[in-house]
Each structure stands twice: as structure tokens, then as C-alpha cells.
Design an enzyme around this catalytic site. Sequence first.
Site, PDB file in Angstrom:
ATOM      1  N   GLN A 161       0.900  -1.169   0.000  1.00  0.00           N
ATOM      2  CA  GLN A 161       0.000   0.000   0.000  1.00  0.00           C
ATOM      3  C   GLN A 161       0.931   1.209   0.000  1.00  0.00           C
ATOM      4  O   GLN A 161       1.457   1.588   1.035  1.00  0.00           O
ATOM      5  CB  GLN A 161      -0.915  -0.028   1.223  1.00  0.00           C
ATOM      6  CG  GLN A 161      -1.656   1.274   1.505  1.00  0.00           C
ATOM      7  CD  GLN A 161      -2.525   1.754   0.341  1.00  0.00           C
ATOM      8  OE1 GLN A 161      -3.239   0.983  -0.278  1.00  0.00           O
ATOM      9  NE2 GLN A 161      -2.447   3.041   0.020  1.00  0.00           N
ATOM     10  N   GLN A 163       0.392   4.523  -1.255  1.00  0.00           N
ATOM     11  CA  GLN A 163      -0.117   5.861  -0.944  1.00  0.00           C
ATOM     12  C   GLN A 163      -0.155   6.042   0.574  1.00  0.00           C
ATOM     13  O   GLN A 163      -0.540   5.105   1.273  1.00  0.00           O
ATOM     14  CB  GLN A 163      -1.539   6.049  -1.488  1.00  0.00           C
ATOM     15  CG  GLN A 163      -1.959   7.507  -1.518  1.00  0.00           C
ATOM     16  CD  GLN A 163      -3.401   7.724  -2.000  1.00  0.00           C
ATOM     17  OE1 GLN A 163      -4.159   6.783  -2.168  1.00  0.00           O
ATOM     18  NE2 GLN A 163      -3.760   8.968  -2.212  1.00  0.00           N
ATOM     19  N   TYR A 289      -7.787  -0.189   3.742  1.00  0.00           N
ATOM     20  CA  TYR A 289      -8.735   0.757   3.130  1.00  0.00           C
ATOM     21  C   TYR A 289      -9.913   0.017   2.514  1.00  0.00           C
ATOM     22  O   TYR A 289      -9.876  -1.206   2.372  1.00  0.00           O
ATOM     23  CB  TYR A 289      -8.027   1.582   2.050  1.00  0.00           C
ATOM     24  CG  TYR A 289      -6.978   2.481   2.649  1.00  0.00           C
ATOM     25  CD1 TYR A 289      -7.345   3.605   3.379  1.00  0.00           C
ATOM     26  CD2 TYR A 289      -5.628   2.180   2.518  1.00  0.00           C
ATOM     27  CE1 TYR A 289      -6.388   4.419   3.964  1.00  0.00           C
ATOM     28  CE2 TYR A 289      -4.659   2.996   3.104  1.00  0.00           C
ATOM     29  CZ  TYR A 289      -5.052   4.114   3.821  1.00  0.00           C
ATOM     30  OH  TYR A 289      -4.117   4.913   4.400  1.00  0.00           O
ATOM     31  N   GLY A 290     -10.930   0.815   2.142  1.00  0.00           N
ATOM     32  CA  GLY A 290     -12.028   0.237   1.383  1.00  0.00           C
ATOM     33  C   GLY A 290     -11.511  -0.195   0.026  1.00  0.00           C
ATOM     34  O   GLY A 290     -11.785  -1.289  -0.461  1.00  0.00           O
ATOM     35  N   GLY A 291     -10.756   0.694  -0.578  1.00  0.00           N
ATOM     36  CA  GLY A 291     -10.174   0.395  -1.870  1.00  0.00           C
ATOM     37  C   GLY A 291      -8.981   1.280  -2.129  1.00  0.00           C
ATOM     38  O   GLY A 291      -8.831   2.328  -1.491  1.00  0.00           O
ATOM     39  N   GLU A 318     -13.016   3.772  -6.912  1.00  0.00           N
ATOM     40  CA  GLU A 318     -11.657   3.403  -7.358  1.00  0.00           C
ATOM     41  C   GLU A 318     -11.557   3.455  -8.879  1.00  0.00           C
ATOM     42  O   GLU A 318     -10.536   3.880  -9.427  1.00  0.00           O
ATOM     43  CB  GLU A 318     -11.259   2.023  -6.826  1.00  0.00           C
ATOM     44  CG  GLU A 318     -11.350   1.859  -5.309  1.00  0.00           C
ATOM     45  CD  GLU A 318     -10.798   3.012  -4.488  1.00  0.00           C
ATOM     46  OE1 GLU A 318      -9.879   3.711  -4.967  1.00  0.00           O
ATOM     47  OE2 GLU A 318     -11.296   3.249  -3.374  1.00  0.00           O
ATOM     48  N   HIS A 321     -11.072   6.956 -10.097  1.00  0.00           N
ATOM     49  CA  HIS A 321      -9.693   7.428  -9.958  1.00  0.00           C
ATOM     50  C   HIS A 321      -8.866   7.182 -11.231  1.00  0.00           C
ATOM     51  O   HIS A 321      -7.810   7.784 -11.401  1.00  0.00           O
ATOM     52  CB  HIS A 321      -9.001   6.710  -8.802  1.00  0.00           C
ATOM     53  CG  HIS A 321      -9.130   7.384  -7.463  1.00  0.00           C
ATOM     54  ND1 HIS A 321      -8.750   8.688  -7.254  1.00  0.00           N
ATOM     55  CD2 HIS A 321      -9.555   6.914  -6.267  1.00  0.00           C
ATOM     56  CE1 HIS A 321      -8.954   8.983  -5.959  1.00  0.00           C
ATOM     57  NE2 HIS A 321      -9.446   7.926  -5.343  1.00  0.00           N
ATOM     58  N   GLU A 340      -9.208  13.084  -4.422  1.00  0.00           N
ATOM     59  CA  GLU A 340     -10.300  12.443  -3.681  1.00  0.00           C
ATOM     60  C   GLU A 340     -11.644  13.162  -3.817  1.00  0.00           C
ATOM     61  O   GLU A 340     -12.684  12.511  -3.894  1.00  0.00           O
ATOM     62  CB  GLU A 340      -9.917  12.289  -2.201  1.00  0.00           C
ATOM     63  CG  GLU A 340      -8.686  11.416  -1.954  1.00  0.00           C
ATOM     64  CD  GLU A 340      -8.812   9.991  -2.501  1.00  0.00           C
ATOM     65  OE1 GLU A 340      -9.945   9.571  -2.823  1.00  0.00           O
ATOM     66  OE2 GLU A 340      -7.785   9.312  -2.619  1.00  0.00           O
TER      67      GLU A 340
HETATM   68  N1  BES Z   1      -6.858   6.559  -2.507  1.00  0.00           N
HETATM   69  C1  BES Z   1      -7.779   6.240  -1.491  1.00  0.00           C
HETATM   70  C2  BES Z   1      -7.164   5.487  -0.343  1.00  0.00           C
HETATM   71  C3  BES Z   1      -6.046   6.252   0.354  1.00  0.00           C
HETATM   72  C4  BES Z   1      -6.152   7.596   0.621  1.00  0.00           C
HETATM   73  C5  BES Z   1      -4.918   5.583   0.749  1.00  0.00           C
HETATM   74  C6  BES Z   1      -5.106   8.268   1.253  1.00  0.00           C
HETATM   75  C7  BES Z   1      -3.893   6.242   1.371  1.00  0.00           C
HETATM   76  C8  BES Z   1      -3.977   7.595   1.630  1.00  0.00           C
HETATM   77  C9  BES Z   1      -8.965   5.448  -2.025  1.00  0.00           C
HETATM   78  O1  BES Z   1      -9.322   5.793  -3.315  1.00  0.00           O
HETATM   79  C10 BES Z   1     -10.147   5.782  -1.184  1.00  0.00           C
HETATM   80  O2  BES Z   1     -10.532   6.909  -1.174  1.00  0.00           O
HETATM   81  N2  BES Z   1     -10.699   4.799  -0.500  1.00  0.00           N
HETATM   82  C11 BES Z   1     -11.877   4.992   0.296  1.00  0.00           C
HETATM   83  C12 BES Z   1     -13.063   4.572  -0.535  1.00  0.00           C
HETATM   84  C13 BES Z   1     -14.302   5.353  -0.358  1.00  0.00           C
HETATM   85  C14 BES Z   1     -14.191   6.807  -0.159  1.00  0.00           C
HETATM   86  C15 BES Z   1     -15.342   5.010  -1.400  1.00  0.00           C
HETATM   87  C16 BES Z   1     -11.764   4.152   1.535  1.00  0.00           C
HETATM   88  O3  BES Z   1     -10.893   3.298   1.611  1.00  0.00           O
HETATM   89  O4  BES Z   1     -12.569   4.334   2.447  1.00  0.00           O
HETATM   90 ZN    ZN Z   2     -10.152   7.754  -3.347  1.00  0.00          ZN
END
Ligand code: BES
Ligand code: ZN
Length: 630
Positions: A161, A163, A289-291, A318, A321, A340
Site C-alpha cells: 500500500q 499511498q 482501506y475500502g479500496g 476506485e 480514480h 479524492e
Molecule cells: N486513494 C484512497 C485510499 C487512500 C487515501 C490511501 C489516502 C492512502 C492515503 C482510495 O481511493 C479511497 O478513497 N478509498 C476509500 C473509498 C471510499 C471513499 C469510497 C476508503 O478506503 O474508504
Molecule cells: Zn479515493
Amino acid sequence: MSRRILLILTMAGIVSCGSKDEYDPAHDYFSFANTGQFITRHIALDLEVDFRAEKLRGNVVLHMKMLDESAGEIILDTRDLTVERIIFIAPGGSPEPATFEIGEVDSIKGAPLVIALPASVDTQAEVVVRIDYETSPGSTALQWLPPELTAGGKHPMMFSQSQAIHARSWIPLQDTPAVRFTYEATIHTPSELLAVMSANNDPLVPRRGEYHFEMPQPIPSYLVALAVGNLYFAPLGEDTGVYTEPELLDASVYEFANTQDMLDVAVKQFGPYQWGRYDLLVLPPSFPYGGMENPRLSFLTPSLLAGDRSLVSVVAHELAHSWSGNLVTNATWRDSWLNEGMTSYLESRLMEIIYDENRADEERVLGYKELLQNFEYVPVERQGLAPRLESGDPDDVQGTIHYHKGQLFLQYLENGFGRERFDRFLLRYFEDFAFQTITTEVFLDYLDANLLRSDPGIITREQTEAWMYQPGLPDDAPIPSSTTLDRAAELAVAWAIGEVTLDDIPFAAWSPQATIHFINNLPDDLDDKQLESLDKYLGLSDTRNAEIGRTWFIQVATRRYEPAYAKLEEHLNRYGRTRLVAVVYGSLATNGQDLALAKSMFAKARSAYHPLTVSSIEGVFRRAEAEPGE
Ligand code: BES
Ligand code: ZN
């Protein structure tokens, strides 16, 4: 820090020596890399995956372009890496060993790797440098799962992971979203396991313990991703499919059946999909994370497998993105809203088409409620969409303000200019900035030139700047609403005061989002008997829907409804996604009586969690101890 390194860092503008007012919004304060002197164009990885030692071992070859003739060093980002040897490779192939030094460790940023440029290097040509290294078991990007933490229980698994700034803990590189590069990789694994990456995965590749990948589109470092495990593939559509352990394959195919439709709709809305295939990878519960939008291969939590396709907005997110984030990327983590917030807006547009407007409105309302909660605890100087960001942890900058306030800002523009006009603007935006990284200010200039001024008198530059730099929401912000959710909130109160019975409430016709809103709107003074009948009637403590479970167990903890504590603990052990567990620990820890209980539950569950989840929960406990009963 040695004097030499201090000098280099000061020259590169990395050690801040001036007053706070010298903050440069275009500067990435979370990278040591001297990107004004060199930029990476391509990287080639050759790594062995050692499950026993919990290490990746091998080398990376960085292909760099020199921008500044006077540069004497290359500075890369690292964290917890052991660097064995560095050599420069001349165009003819002859190797030249280099001297290097690892600088002082910063607890958030890691340590700079400073490589002296040998005099013999031809700076007109591409600069090619090979670094032999290995990761440490404590790498913040990597989780090494023993078989018992996987669905099958027989094989180990590992995943990355990267990010926001974790790529540096598995690859020494310029770890800043401002730099894009293509990559290739050779990954050596135990022969029975499959490796997949954010690259050209081949669903039919034979399992031989050696896998080769290419990522021909330039991406920022935070999108380099790897997973290795007992993974199998099933197609979802022509260009879409899902990888997961065989035990989860059927459930995943069912849950994510509309992924191809989503992709087709997204292409119609946002322009060409630039990445080839779009596949999903469903990981074990500890995925934090969720994704995660790793290009060509979104990584997903298995908690989306609700059995009713009700949580697929995460896939829509996702996938979106692939345009906002992967194609047009935030220049630094301070511009996260460009990734985001824009993605949350696109996600809601996709949900509107794939489901319907009501469903999209329900999710908009829940996002808005979360935003209001964020405004209560995020410091005002972090409430603008583009806050000043020089220190702290870029993984945790402003709660989820950049998601929901960013989404509202784009909704505000859509409302102002009309959907058709705004859609045309977005399409061109993705075209004009494809494969580029941009700052908030570049976005505002572009918006000004291509929308605000071409259709004057609707929204001013000043108004857009207020969204970026002011806390809270402007007075004319659009407020999402949903008649179903309004009704759910009314019924929560009506039931609590005995005006209606549970049989009078149309739960079966509601989406999980409406049930969530109902639970969140129950008055404070419910008694245990009411909670018991609600739990029984809806089966809340045993729900398969992780978001309903999250909502319910927050209530259980806040209200100290002890009969459900055993189920609450099961929830904490079943899921590892930070969003699903951290807030439940927090609600227990701050209910005035259960801090010790929360800590003991955490002590038992902890070893199954991802290191990033562990540190989030530890942060929750620290805050609870600082403000007991909050
Ligand atoms: N890119 C993010 C996850 C992320 C953000 C990882 C910042 C590390 C640092 C991913 O696209 C995301 O936003 N996931 C959300 C999904 C949701 C908002 C639909 C999550 O994991 O909750
Ligand atoms: Zn996101």
C-alpha cells in the site's frame, strides 16, 4: 545529520530555514528528492519475495533525466531500507560504483539516500543507476500475512500500500506524486503463488514463481503496487475481472458483477479509459482501506462482499480514480482534494447512472453528514480544500474533508453552470491534463479560463478561492438531500417515542444507506429494551453489511449497550479496514467507562491488523486519553 548532507538539503530547499510565510504550495514537503535536478522517467524492478524473512530483496534500476547540469548528487526517498550497493550504468553498459550515504531519519518522511554522481557519468545521456537493496519486515508499505490471516488458511500472502508516502519503504525512489514514470518488474515468488501488480497482469500466466510486468503509462510512485498470494482470476466482462483467493472468487464475481457496466458508463462520461484492462483484487480483511486505485488493478477490502451488491460505490470510486488521480494527479498531498474530492464527485455521478438518482442522493447525504462531523474536530486551518501542509502525516491530513467538501465544490460548479456545460468542461480537463500532475492553483487558473470567465456572472474566482482556503462551507454551498433519508430520520424519532412500531417501517424496501441513517438518527435516550428489540428485528449485531455493522456498533459503544459487546468484539475481529474499526474503538474509549475494555479488545485483535490500522487506532486512544469523555 552530517554537515555535508545538511548542506545538500539546505541547497535543495529541503531544510526549511526561513519564516513560515515562505510556504510554497507547489513544493512537496514530504519528499527529500531533488526533483529540480533529476527526474525519474522509468524504473525496472527485480525483486525476490521472501516470505520467511518478510523481505523483498533485489534491485531497482532508475532511469533518470538530468535537469540541472550543476547537480552533483541524486537524492532519493527511503524508509527502513538496507542499501547494499549502488552503481551507475553507462550507455555502453559498463558499471561504475557510486558512493552514497543515508541521511538522518525523520519519523514521517524516512531518510534521504544521497548518491554522489561519479565524474565519468555522461550527463547528456539518460542517467541510469542501479540500487541493490532489501526491505525490512517493518516496511510501512508491506503487510506479510501468515496463512491463518488469509481466506484459505494454507498459503501466505503479501501486499503493498504505497499511498501516500510508503513506496519509499519498498523501493528507493523519488517518492513524490509530482514525478511520473513508466515501470517494468520481474518478481520471484514461491512457485505455487501468483504475483499481480498495478501493471499488465495476464490472467492466464502459468504459475512458475517468476512474473514479468510492464506499466507503459507513466504513473506517480504512490501507484506502484504488488500483491503475492494464492490468487485466482475470474472474468467479469470483456475488459474487467477479479483476482482473489479461490475461497472468495464466487462471492466476488457475484458482488462486482456490474464492474464492466461501470467502466462502460465511465468512458461515456469522462472520456477514454487509458489503462487497458480494469481488474479488481479482493484482499484479506486486514487491507486497511475500502479500496486503493492502483492502476489497472484496484485493491479492495473483502468487507465489500455484503452479498447484495450494496457497497459497490467503493468500486465506482476506485474506477473513477482512473481519471481523477491516476490520469490527472495531485502535485503534492496538500492538493489531495483534486484526487479524492473529484473522485467522490465522479463516483456519485456513476452511482446515479448505475443505480438511480435517489440512491446517489442517499450517499451524498451520508457524505455530507460525515463532513459536518469532520468540521467539529479538524482544526480550522485544515478545513480548506487546499490547506497549508508542511508537517504531520499526509495519510491523515484533514479527516475526510477533502472527499466530501471537494465533492460539494464540484456539485456547486455543476449547479452553477448546468450539467451539460460542466460535463464538457470535465471531459476537456481530463484530456488537457492527461498524465500530468497539477496543483490546486493550476486547477483554479484552468477553471477560471475555461468555465468561470467563458460564462461570466455565475461564479467568481473569489468564490472558488473561498472553498480552497477558508474553513467550513460557504453560505451558498449546495446541501444534499434525500426524501427517503429524511423519512428514515423521522421514523427513527417516531419509533423511539412509540408513535410507530418496527412493523410500520419499510426497512425491506430501504437501501442499507437508509437503515444507516435511521440508526444514526435514533434519539439519545433510547432504553436497553428498545435497543434490544431493534437489534432483534433487524439482526443488527449479526449483519453481513459492514457499514451497517459499523453504524450499529458505534451506537452500541456510545450508549454502552452491553448486551451487544460480545458481538461488537466480533466485529472488531472480523474486519481490519480502518474505517470500520477505529471509530468503534474510539466510541468505546470515549464513552466515559470503557477505555480499558477498548484497549484490551485491541490488544487481542491487534496482530491481525495492518500496521497503518494499528497506528490509526493508537492515535484514537491517544486522543481519548487526552480528552476523556469527549
Ligand atoms: N486513494 C484512497 C485510499 C487512500 C487515501 C490511501 C489516502 C492512502 C492515503 C482510495 O481511493 C479511497 O478513497 N478509498 C476509500 C473509498 C471510499 C471513499 C469510497 C476508503 O478506503 O474508504
Ligand atoms: Zn479515493
